[in-house]
Enzyme design. Structure first.
Site, mmCIF file in Angstrom:
data_model
loop_
_atom_site.group_PDB
_atom_site.id
_atom_site.type_symbol
_atom_site.label_atom_id
_atom_site.label_comp_id
_atom_site.label_asym_id
_atom_site.label_seq_id
_atom_site.Cartn_x
_atom_site.Cartn_y
_atom_site.Cartn_z
ATOM 1 N N MET A 256 15.251 -40.408 -29.012
ATOM 2 C CA MET A 256 14.724 -39.810 -30.492
ATOM 3 C C MET A 256 16.239 -39.988 -31.272
ATOM 4 O O MET A 256 17.176 -39.395 -30.939
ATOM 5 C CB MET A 256 14.331 -38.378 -30.412
ATOM 6 C CG MET A 256 13.884 -37.796 -31.609
ATOM 7 S SD MET A 256 12.592 -38.992 -32.512
ATOM 8 C CE MET A 256 12.844 -38.211 -34.142
ATOM 9 N N GLU A 291 18.379 -46.176 -31.870
ATOM 10 C CA GLU A 291 18.516 -44.909 -32.467
ATOM 11 C C GLU A 291 19.640 -44.863 -33.527
ATOM 12 O O GLU A 291 19.418 -44.056 -34.430
ATOM 13 C CB GLU A 291 18.614 -43.876 -31.420
ATOM 14 C CG GLU A 291 17.542 -44.063 -30.331
ATOM 15 C CD GLU A 291 16.208 -44.172 -30.777
ATOM 16 O OE1 GLU A 291 15.757 -43.529 -31.983
ATOM 17 O OE2 GLU A 291 15.268 -44.762 -30.062
HETATM 18 ZN ZN LIG Z 1 12.599 -45.922 -33.412
#
Ligand SMILES: [Zn+2]
Length: 855
Positions: A256, A291
């Site tokens: 994330m 990311e």
């Molecule tokens: Zn992504």
């Protein structure tokens, strides 16, 4: 309550929030079962909005107190959030809530994993931390103070101050709440520094649990290469004084991109030669890059609403593919990307879950983190780039960053910068975002008096909710080869825009052999009658590496289909062509290893269903086994030499060159095991000094039988390492022989180390079994029942991961009546559960509805 038809949200209903947020101050006092979160938020009326209702999202929160401009208020609270009368002028909202991270098994919001606190807020997890307008178009700077008796306390942005038991962070870049992150734990860092092209000194840290120290070097190295690459290729520099990455064991997704504090599933951070495979290293490099690249495509420029998810994901997947292609072999990367696209996205596009790259409605946004939004979204960007050229693409991107920095944008904003920068009208091209389904391009040809004409027809089949389709803009890259193998037309891109059109090539001495859809220039299915001889010819002579591989792949597919449907023997022309590729030392070993990989069982089932046949999973499995044995025998004289020649000298290196050699060597080992009873594989397993070789040999033994002792040794050696044991669990479920697969998987679920609440472990076993086509589709229906039981069980604790795993049933409608009845019964059993989640309710509803139509 059973809610099989959850309430959908529609793209067309978008309205801006009634207020803007100027500043968020959070004070988080950590406690496993009683964390207190105090929020102080500066709101002011949004001049662009008409609706001034003050509604803040909030789920599973206990409100302790709330005040507006210092005066206590009593808001009206529902399970979705709160509303409250507010002034017509700027005001300060304050609220204190209590939450219980240790009880949060859904792994959304603030939760605990092995004693550490961490967050996952995309898409809608922040509303489980405090009351907030939890939507991506509300952007604000965050200041965060964390109190907790853990040594490392992290949040987004730059560190402000810290002391024993507390730390303060300030993120000056306005961001939506889904990018909020907080991590607290006993962690150790692997660190370095990076000086940006703008002269900013950045401290880089990869945080892991103390037991994992020493396994973060490759992640850190990948980060530094990503930062450099984004500066060089996209002109994007990093914008904070620190960049932190944290590895977490319990994580629903891969990773994330929280601003300045990326949180990763530990499997995409931790690596050592002994514990990680070449594929793991490659994934770490790619996901770290992905990311990091989000810092500009996602964080600085975000999505207006979740329907625009592909705006950040399609673009960032496209960027990480470019990066991987630059770091490794571009040809091999392209082939692997297309294999994944076909296995996941084409399958999705062709089934009950088909949806456009920009969906028009959803009940649960977590269900739309799909191959269509990500991988097809990236293909769409690749097509734009092909249509406007690399320079036009670069100009448009510069404009995008300059114009939209700090904004929450839409697909329209994205296409607009291309139209302005290049003058190209993309009105028709935009259909790629709204129309679901994989276009079919049918090709016929004629040749007369030196003129070669291609007749091209395109058609997109109906998908759920979309019966009528319009023609797409399809960049079709092609080349022409003369019968002697010379290229008479180098790669040329023609644009298909109509349902039917022609391409004419004049002045040719002889009828050419076309090499169509070079580099897989568009995500379409090509339909053209070809002969095995022509495919073998392209496999030998095509100058486009993708199409060279494609020729071999389609040849293998045809051979296998004939073996399934006509009980044919494997075609000698195919075996000879394969031998020629394997023998060709001018070819990259990684490419040769890919050529030796046969089309998967699901791909064959799909191809059969496409021709109107009802696929028999067992017959497909058996034909594939026979084909492998035939390859083993036919190429027998090559294996021993190849095995010796592909040994890597020197210590283990995860780079593409050595990884390619290992892949080819293991492919040879796999075929040899079909002739020598696995003797060489046993020796290879015992001598392995890296995980690629160890797990590679174990896979060979599992496929050919005789793995029991090796499995035990492996478990004794690696029982302490959860990531390595995920491989042990996963391989057994995936590679079990069809008749044993249900029993093997059931036994794995009864294993003491089957920690099923850990998403990685659950995916390894249940996802691994679902990928075992002949086992999962066992005629008894026992495979369906086993998966359904576990989906029901997981749904009660982690709806997001459970719903995602329900895609195991995506293809149920293509099978025979007996299997369909059993699959439908299993799905109906899930749908009928009390208290089914919104996530699972939506998925099962879609799987059932479209399947019933097809049935
Ligand atoms: Zn992504």
């Amino acid at each position: 309550m059973t809610d099989a038809a959850p309430q959908p949200v529609f793209l067309k209903d978008y309205t801006p929030f009634g207020f803007l947020v100027d500043q968020v101050e959070l004070n988080v006092h950590l406690h496993p079962t009683a964390t207190r979160v105090r929020a102080k938020i500066a709101f002011r009326p949004n001049p662009a909005a008409r609706d001034r209702r003050f509604f803040l999202h909030g789920e599973d929160l206990t409100l302790i107190s709330a005040a507006i401009d210092g005066t206590p208020v009593t808001p009206e609270i529902t399970p979705e959030g709160l509303s409250c009368p507010v002034p017509e002028a700027p005001f300060t909202w304050e609220a204190e809530v209590e939450i219980a991270p240790a009880e949060n098994t859904a792994l959304e919001g603030l939760y605990m994993s092995n004693g550490m606190y961490c967050t996952q807020c995309e898409a809608e997890g922040f509303r489980k931390i405090t009351f907030y307008p939890d939507r991506p178009d509300v952007m604000a700077p965050f200041r965060v103070r964390i109190d907790g008796d853990l040594p490392v306390l992290l949040s987004n942005g730059n560190p402000v101050a810290q002391g024993a038991g507390w730390a303060e962070w300030n993120d000056p870049w306005p961001k939506p709440s889904y990018l909020f992150a907080l991590v607290a734990g006993e962690l150790v860092a692997t660190s370095d520094r990076f000086t940006t092209s703008e002269g900013r000194e950045v401290a880089l840290n990869v945080w892991v649990r103390p037991a994992d120290q020493g396994k973060a070097d490759y992640a850190l190295d990948s980060l530094i290469r990503s930062m450099k690459w984004d500066e060089e290729v996209y002109g994007r520099a990093y914008d904070l004084d620190v960049f932190n990455i944290v590895a977490v064991d319990d994580f629903n997704m891969g990773a994330m991109e929280n601003k300045g504090l990326n949180v990763f599933n530990s499997r995409y951070v931790l690596a050592s030669p002994e514990t990680a495979t070449d594929r793991d290293y490659e994934n770490i490099e790619r996901i770290i890059a992905h990311e990091y690249f989000h810092n500009w495509t996602g964080d600085r420029i975000t999505c207006r609403d979740w329907f625009q998810l592909s705006l950040k994901e399609g673009l960032t997947v496209f960027r990480d593919s470019q990066f991987s292609a630059d770091m490794r072999s571009a040809a091999v990367k392209r082939i692997e990307d297309v294999m994944t696209l076909r296995a996941r996205q084409f399958r999705e596009d062709n089934g009950p879950l088909a949806h456009p790259v920009r969906p028009e409605s959803y009940a649960e946004i977590n269900n739309f983190y799909t191959a269509t939004v990500y991988e097809k979204g990236a293909e769409v960007i690749g097509m734009v780039r092909r249509l406007v050229g690399p320079e036009g693409y670069a100009k448009a991107l510069d404009l995008y960053f300059a114009r939209h920095d700090g904004q929450a944008c839409t697909i329209e904003d994205w296409l607009q910068v291309f139209e302005e920068a290049t003058g190209r009208d993309l009105t028709r091209f935009k259909r790629w975002y709204s129309q679901a389904g994989t276009p079919r391009v049918k090709v016929t040809e004629d040749f007369k008096d030196g003129t070669y004409t291609l007749h091209l027809e395109q058609k997109t089949p109906p998908t759920p909710g979309q019966d009528e389709k319009l023609p797409q803009v399809i960049p079709l890259a092609l080349g022409l080869l003369s019968p002697n193998g010379d290229e008479v037309l180098p790669t040329t891109v023609i644009e298909l825009t109509e349902a039917r059109q022609e391409a004419v090539f004049e002045g040719l001495a002889a009828k050419p052999v076309p090499s169509l859809l070079r580099g897989f220039s568009a995500p379409v299915i090509l339909e053209r009658d070809s002969t095995p001889e022509e495919r073998a010819f392209l496999l030998a002579h095509d100058t486009d590496p993708f199409n060279k591989w494609e020729a071999g792949r389609s040849l293998a597919r045809e051979v296998l289909i004939a073996m399934v449907t006509e009980d044919a023997a494997p075609a000698p022309a195919w075996l000879d062509a394969l031998a020629a590729v394997v023998r060709d030392e001018a070819l990259d070993p990684a490419f040769r290893a890919l050529a030796l990989r046969l089309p998967g069982e699901d791909e064959l089932a799909e191809a059969l269903a496409d021709r109107g046949a009802v696929p028999d999973p067992l017959a497909i499995h058996a034909a594939r086994e026979r084909a492998k044995t035939a390859v083993a025998r036919h190429l027998d004289p090559l294996w021993a030499g190849l095995y010796a020649q592909m040994a890597c000298p020197g210590p283990y290196s995860p780079g593409a060159a050595d990884a390619g050699r290992r892949a080819l060597r293991l492919a040879a080992l796999g075929y040899m095991a079909r002739l020598d009873g696995g003797a060489r594989a046993q020796a290879h397993f015992s001598a392995a000094d890296n995980m690629t070789d160890e797990i590679g040999a174990l896979s060979v033994l599992l496929e050919t039988g005789g793995a029991d002792e090796a499995l035990d040794r492996f478990a004794r050696r690696w029982g302490h390492d959860r990531l390595v044991m995920d491989k042990w669990f996963g391989l057994q479920a995936t590679l079990a022989a069809p008749e044993r697969a249900v029993a093997v998987t059931r036994a794995l679920t009864e294993h003491a180390d089957f920690t099923w609440k850990n998403p990685n472990r659950f995916r390894a076993v249940i996802g691994g079994f679902s990928a075992n086509a002949a086992g999962f589709h066992d005629a008894s229906g026992a495979g369906y029942d086993l998966v359904a039981d576990w989906l029901i069980r997981l749904d009660a604790v982690n709806p997001q991961t459970a719903a995602r795993m329900s895609t195991a049933f995506e293809t149920w409608a293509r099978y025979d009546e007996g299997r369909r009845e059993k699959a439908q019964a299993a799905l109906e059993r899930i749908a009928a559960r009390e208290g089914l989640s919104r996530d699972m309710g939506e998925m099962v509803g879609r799987l059932l509805a479209a399947g019933r139509i097809a049935a």
